[in-house]
Design an enzyme around this catalytic site. Structure first.
Site, mmCIF file in Angstrom:
data_model
loop_
_atom_site.group_PDB
_atom_site.id
_atom_site.type_symbol
_atom_site.label_atom_id
_atom_site.label_comp_id
_atom_site.label_asym_id
_atom_site.label_seq_id
_atom_site.Cartn_x
_atom_site.Cartn_y
_atom_site.Cartn_z
ATOM 1 N N GLY A 102 4.452 -1.006 -2.088
ATOM 2 C CA GLY A 102 5.540 -0.376 -1.355
ATOM 3 C C GLY A 102 6.304 -1.337 -0.474
ATOM 4 O O GLY A 102 6.554 -2.491 -0.841
ATOM 5 N N CYS A 103 6.655 -0.870 0.721
ATOM 6 C CA CYS A 103 7.518 -1.652 1.611
ATOM 7 C C CYS A 103 6.907 -2.985 2.030
ATOM 8 O O CYS A 103 7.632 -3.915 2.384
ATOM 9 C CB CYS A 103 7.852 -0.840 2.858
ATOM 10 S SG CYS A 103 8.783 0.678 2.543
ATOM 11 N N VAL A 104 5.590 -3.082 2.008
ATOM 12 C CA VAL A 104 4.942 -4.317 2.442
ATOM 13 C C VAL A 104 5.042 -5.424 1.402
ATOM 14 O O VAL A 104 4.763 -6.600 1.687
ATOM 15 C CB VAL A 104 3.453 -4.050 2.784
ATOM 16 C CG1 VAL A 104 2.595 -3.992 1.527
ATOM 17 C CG2 VAL A 104 2.902 -5.082 3.750
#
Length: 391
Positions: free
Chosen positions: A138-140
């Site tokens: 995801g965003c990481v």
């Protein structure tokens, strides 16, 4: 050690005002006038002013099938990935045939063979290039991608690596979902891609001067012929990746992620996410810096994933930063929204471009790049400008 030579962010199509997106998707989420009023308030408070979308806005009304949405992801995503890679390789002065390792990440679509496999032919990469497609971070994943490429290059110091992030969040639109999480997310996330070129410490490209624009480009829309580049203060030796840290916070899986439905990806987004980050971030950053005899006061540059206004507020307050430290993150959020894994890479590109335009702006040589994702997880990367780039 590894060196970051180029960052190339790209965006699909024209920018749409946030209000236009709200008016378009509101009827697709709910028939209730009261709920649409809530939607408008949430979108207006998101910190987002414009976003880019993979499709024309009028096409989303008919996008009700997961299969059709995923077909668009493969088609548009592969085109964006190719453009970003070509730009990054050109900026770094690296021939596609020199790439030894290719890490691809996305959390907004799936493909087998994965998009990185399509890039081998399109870009003219070697058929023996090592590929590692990633889904689920995801965003990481933008920060984690830099960290994992760094790990690879530490063991292969003469190699060239290419990190590619593609996120088409608009294609995950869930018709008829008027949950608070979906109302918030439909006003926050945007579409975009990024490619990053990195080399090992022993590769000659990390030690020889390059062209004046080899550090970073600011985002450009697909099809644009005139991408803006930094005119001076380039980084012929790139930016050093010094160290990294990964953290996974137990019992926080229900704060961020997807539920997989027949209609595709349904957002999981908890109001408690900022509190999770606030509880851990300062200690995590300190543990990274202390091993290099540094404190937060020694960090001249902060590259923070544009997760949303509350996330940025928590980072600022937890670390005692000034609002100016988050300028590029706030500006990226306003201009393109939260691009999931590509977000922090877009912020990085803007940071490098601004630094190169004013290389003696007073900031110290060290920087910290950070992003957060499902798990809840955090990834921190310690960066350093080589002495030749210090004002």
């Amino acid at each position: 050690m590894s060196r970051l030579l180029a960052v190339a962010p790209v965006l699909p199509g024209p920018a749409h005002p946030q209000s236009e997106i709200t008016d378009t998707i509101g009827p697709l989420l709910t028939r209730s006038p009261a709920t649409r009023a809530v939607l408008r308030r949430l979108h207006a408070a998101s910190g987002v002013e414009t976003r880019h979308t993979a499709l024309r806005l009028d096409e989303y009304a008919g996008l009700t099938s997961f299969g059709e949405a995923n077909d668009h992801f493969i088609r548009v995503g592969t085109d964006l990935a190719e453009e970003a890679c070509r730009t990054a390789l050109d900026d770094a002065g690296i021939d596609p045939g020199e790439v030894d390792f290719l890490l691809f990440t996305s959390v907004t679509g799936i493909a087998a063979p994965s998009i990185d496999a399509q890039l081998v032919t399109r870009l003219g990469l070697r058929t023996d290039v090592k590929r590692l497609p990633s889904f689920g971070l995801g965003c990481v994943a933008g920060a984690a991608g830099i960290a994992r490429v760094h790990d690879y290059l530490t063991g292969h110091p003469q190699d060239v690596a290419l990190l590619v992030s593609v996120e088409l969040c608009s294609l995950t639109l869930q018709h008829g979902d008027d949950s608070m999480a979906n109302l918030v997310s439909t006003g926050l996330f945007g579409d975009g891609a990024t490619a990053v070129v990195m080399v090992g410490d022993a590769h000659p490209a990390g030690r020889t001067p390059g062209r004046p624009d080899d550090a970073a480009r600011v985002p450009r829309s697909r099809g644009s012929r005139a991408a803006r580049t930094t005119a001076a203060g380039a980084a012929p030796r790139g930016v050093e990746v010094v160290d990294t840290r990964s953290r996974l916070y137990p019992e926080t899986a229900d704060h961020l992620g997807w539920t997989i439905r027949d209609s595709g990806f349904g957002i999981v987004l908890s109001a408690g996410l900022p509190e999770v980050i606030a509880a851990h971030l300062a200690g995590d950053v300190k543990s990274l810096l202390v091993e290099h005899d540094l404190t937060t006061e020694d960090v001249g540059t902060w590259v923070v994933h544009a997760g949303g206004p509350r996330i940025l507020d928590v980072v600022r307050d937890s670390l005692g930063l000034d609002e100016a430290d988050l300028r590029h993150s706030r500006e990226s959020l306003a201009a393109v929204g939260n691009l999931s894994s590509s977000s922090v890479l877009h912020v990085l590109a803007a940071t490098l471009a601004a630094r190169d335009a004013s290389p003696s702006g007073g900031a110290g040589p060290h920087g910290v790049l950070m992003a957060f994702g499902p798990g809840v997880s955090a990834e921190l990367v310690l960066l350093r400008r080589p002495p030749s780039l210090e004002g």
